[in-house]
Motif scaffolding. Sequence first.
Motif, PDB file in Angstrom:
ATOM      1  N   GLN A  96      32.642 104.467  66.719  1.00  0.00           N
ATOM      2  CA  GLN A  96      33.694 103.625  67.291  1.00  0.00           C
ATOM      3  C   GLN A  96      33.278 102.161  67.348  1.00  0.00           C
ATOM      4  O   GLN A  96      34.101 101.254  67.156  1.00  0.00           O
ATOM      5  CB  GLN A  96      34.077 104.134  68.683  1.00  0.00           C
ATOM      6  CG  GLN A  96      34.673 105.525  68.706  1.00  0.00           C
ATOM      7  CD  GLN A  96      36.034 105.589  68.020  1.00  0.00           C
ATOM      8  OE1 GLN A  96      36.623 104.572  67.662  1.00  0.00           O
ATOM      9  NE2 GLN A  96      36.537 106.797  67.838  1.00  0.00           N
ATOM     10  N   ARG A  97      32.009 101.919  67.608  1.00  0.00           N
ATOM     11  CA  ARG A  97      31.526 100.536  67.583  1.00  0.00           C
ATOM     12  C   ARG A  97      31.655  99.975  66.164  1.00  0.00           C
ATOM     13  O   ARG A  97      32.073  98.828  65.965  1.00  0.00           O
ATOM     14  CB  ARG A  97      30.072 100.464  68.041  1.00  0.00           C
ATOM     15  CG  ARG A  97      29.835 100.970  69.451  1.00  0.00           C
ATOM     16  CD  ARG A  97      28.402 100.754  69.886  1.00  0.00           C
ATOM     17  NE  ARG A  97      28.022 101.699  70.921  1.00  0.00           N
ATOM     18  CZ  ARG A  97      26.934 101.607  71.669  1.00  0.00           C
ATOM     19  NH1 ARG A  97      26.117 100.592  71.493  1.00  0.00           N
ATOM     20  NH2 ARG A  97      26.653 102.524  72.572  1.00  0.00           N
ATOM     21  N   TYR A  98      31.264 100.787  65.199  1.00  0.00           N
ATOM     22  CA  TYR A  98      31.351 100.351  63.811  1.00  0.00           C
ATOM     23  C   TYR A  98      32.799 100.062  63.416  1.00  0.00           C
ATOM     24  O   TYR A  98      33.090  99.054  62.768  1.00  0.00           O
ATOM     25  CB  TYR A  98      30.759 101.423  62.897  1.00  0.00           C
ATOM     26  CG  TYR A  98      30.718 101.010  61.444  1.00  0.00           C
ATOM     27  CD1 TYR A  98      29.690 100.195  60.959  1.00  0.00           C
ATOM     28  CD2 TYR A  98      31.716 101.410  60.557  1.00  0.00           C
ATOM     29  CE1 TYR A  98      29.656  99.799  59.638  1.00  0.00           C
ATOM     30  CE2 TYR A  98      31.692 101.008  59.230  1.00  0.00           C
ATOM     31  CZ  TYR A  98      30.656 100.208  58.770  1.00  0.00           C
ATOM     32  OH  TYR A  98      30.632  99.807  57.457  1.00  0.00           O
ATOM     33  N   GLN A  99      33.711 100.925  63.826  1.00  0.00           N
ATOM     34  CA  GLN A  99      35.120 100.724  63.508  1.00  0.00           C
ATOM     35  C   GLN A  99      35.659  99.461  64.172  1.00  0.00           C
ATOM     36  O   GLN A  99      36.520  98.770  63.607  1.00  0.00           O
ATOM     37  CB  GLN A  99      35.941 101.941  63.961  1.00  0.00           C
ATOM     38  CG  GLN A  99      35.653 103.211  63.187  1.00  0.00           C
ATOM     39  CD  GLN A  99      36.413 103.285  61.877  1.00  0.00           C
ATOM     40  OE1 GLN A  99      36.981 102.311  61.413  1.00  0.00           O
ATOM     41  NE2 GLN A  99      36.421 104.455  61.265  1.00  0.00           N
ATOM     42  N   LEU A 100      35.158  99.151  65.361  1.00  0.00           N
ATOM     43  CA  LEU A 100      35.622  97.945  66.052  1.00  0.00           C
ATOM     44  C   LEU A 100      35.298  96.699  65.243  1.00  0.00           C
ATOM     45  O   LEU A 100      36.134  95.802  65.105  1.00  0.00           O
ATOM     46  CB  LEU A 100      34.982  97.846  67.441  1.00  0.00           C
ATOM     47  CG  LEU A 100      35.321  96.567  68.221  1.00  0.00           C
ATOM     48  CD1 LEU A 100      36.784  96.579  68.669  1.00  0.00           C
ATOM     49  CD2 LEU A 100      34.400  96.408  69.432  1.00  0.00           C
ATOM     50  N   ILE A 101      34.089  96.622  64.707  1.00  0.00           N
ATOM     51  CA  ILE A 101      33.687  95.386  64.036  1.00  0.00           C
ATOM     52  C   ILE A 101      34.040  95.352  62.553  1.00  0.00           C
ATOM     53  O   ILE A 101      34.224  94.275  61.987  1.00  0.00           O
ATOM     54  CB  ILE A 101      32.179  95.099  64.236  1.00  0.00           C
ATOM     55  CG1 ILE A 101      31.308  96.257  63.737  1.00  0.00           C
ATOM     56  CG2 ILE A 101      31.895  94.790  65.704  1.00  0.00           C
ATOM     57  CD1 ILE A 101      29.808  95.985  63.869  1.00  0.00           C
ATOM     58  N   PHE A 102      34.176  96.534  61.920  1.00  0.00           N
ATOM     59  CA  PHE A 102      34.427  96.544  60.479  1.00  0.00           C
ATOM     60  C   PHE A 102      35.622  97.394  60.053  1.00  0.00           C
ATOM     61  O   PHE A 102      35.950  97.436  58.862  1.00  0.00           O
ATOM     62  CB  PHE A 102      33.183  97.044  59.724  1.00  0.00           C
ATOM     63  CG  PHE A 102      31.990  96.142  59.855  1.00  0.00           C
ATOM     64  CD1 PHE A 102      32.108  94.774  59.661  1.00  0.00           C
ATOM     65  CD2 PHE A 102      30.743  96.659  60.172  1.00  0.00           C
ATOM     66  CE1 PHE A 102      31.002  93.938  59.776  1.00  0.00           C
ATOM     67  CE2 PHE A 102      29.626  95.835  60.289  1.00  0.00           C
ATOM     68  CZ  PHE A 102      29.763  94.468  60.087  1.00  0.00           C
ATOM     69  N   GLY A 103      36.267  98.082  60.975  1.00  0.00           N
ATOM     70  CA  GLY A 103      37.374  98.954  60.618  1.00  0.00           C
ATOM     71  C   GLY A 103      38.658  98.200  60.336  1.00  0.00           C
ATOM     72  O   GLY A 103      38.881  97.089  60.841  1.00  0.00           O
ATOM     73  N   ALA A 104      39.522  98.828  59.541  1.00  0.00           N
ATOM     74  CA  ALA A 104      40.794  98.194  59.177  1.00  0.00           C
ATOM     75  C   ALA A 104      41.758  98.124  60.343  1.00  0.00           C
ATOM     76  O   ALA A 104      42.671  97.294  60.356  1.00  0.00           O
ATOM     77  CB  ALA A 104      41.431  98.963  58.017  1.00  0.00           C
ATOM     78  N   ALA A 105      41.561  99.001  61.343  1.00  0.00           N
ATOM     79  CA  ALA A 105      42.494  99.052  62.466  1.00  0.00           C
ATOM     80  C   ALA A 105      41.948  98.340  63.706  1.00  0.00           C
ATOM     81  O   ALA A 105      42.411  98.595  64.817  1.00  0.00           O
ATOM     82  CB  ALA A 105      42.819 100.507  62.803  1.00  0.00           C
ATOM     83  N   ALA A 106      40.984  97.453  63.527  1.00  0.00           N
ATOM     84  CA  ALA A 106      40.441  96.708  64.663  1.00  0.00           C
ATOM     85  C   ALA A 106      41.526  95.839  65.291  1.00  0.00           C
ATOM     86  O   ALA A 106      42.446  95.383  64.599  1.00  0.00           O
ATOM     87  CB  ALA A 106      39.273  95.836  64.217  1.00  0.00           C
TER      88      ALA A 106
END
Length: 218
Positions: A96-106
Amino acid sequence: MVSTVRDNLVAAGVRLLEGGGVSALSARSVATEAGTSTMALYTHFGGMTGLLDAVAVDVFARFTEALTEVAPTDDPVADFLMMGLAYHRFALANPQRYQLIFGAAAPASISRFRADITETGSATNRAEWAASFGALHGAVHRMMAAGRIRRDDELAVAGRLWSINHGAVMLEMAGFFGHEGHGLVHILGPLIIDTLVGMGDDRDAATLSMQTVVARLG
């Protein structure tokens, strides 16, 4: 006391993020998790946008620390591979941390700081977030300077190598490569070696660098 309350709110936000994603974050949920009031959150951050920004800063700092915790050696390719391994481990351990900084849905409050590396030379226009891409850029510079890969636009090459890692990580998170390290051993590792060879490295030298990394971990 002021910094303690602020730090507790950020830590609470990170815990909730990892447990349920960005949707788990609200002023009430974060305040409850931190054992304080919603007023404290507004006092220290002005609202959820400010808190999300602080959480992102915390995540980027931890991510950069993971990428740079191993001291450089005289083998820049092995050092790059170690960095790639650290990247992979961080992402899989903290999805989830990774998705926050690099995810398309941030959230828009986070994604608005992203920048086009092909034009700006950085993945973000926030200085405190830029160190992670700077570490990758530095690794690429060292590999070129040592003659391990051919000279090219360093930023573009860093972007290409980042794309490989990110794509493999996202697919592994989605469950396409199993959950026993198959993605690293059978997909990402061989793909990176093939890519480095395509960029000019000798296959035997690249394989030896990979073996050096395995020996470091052993």
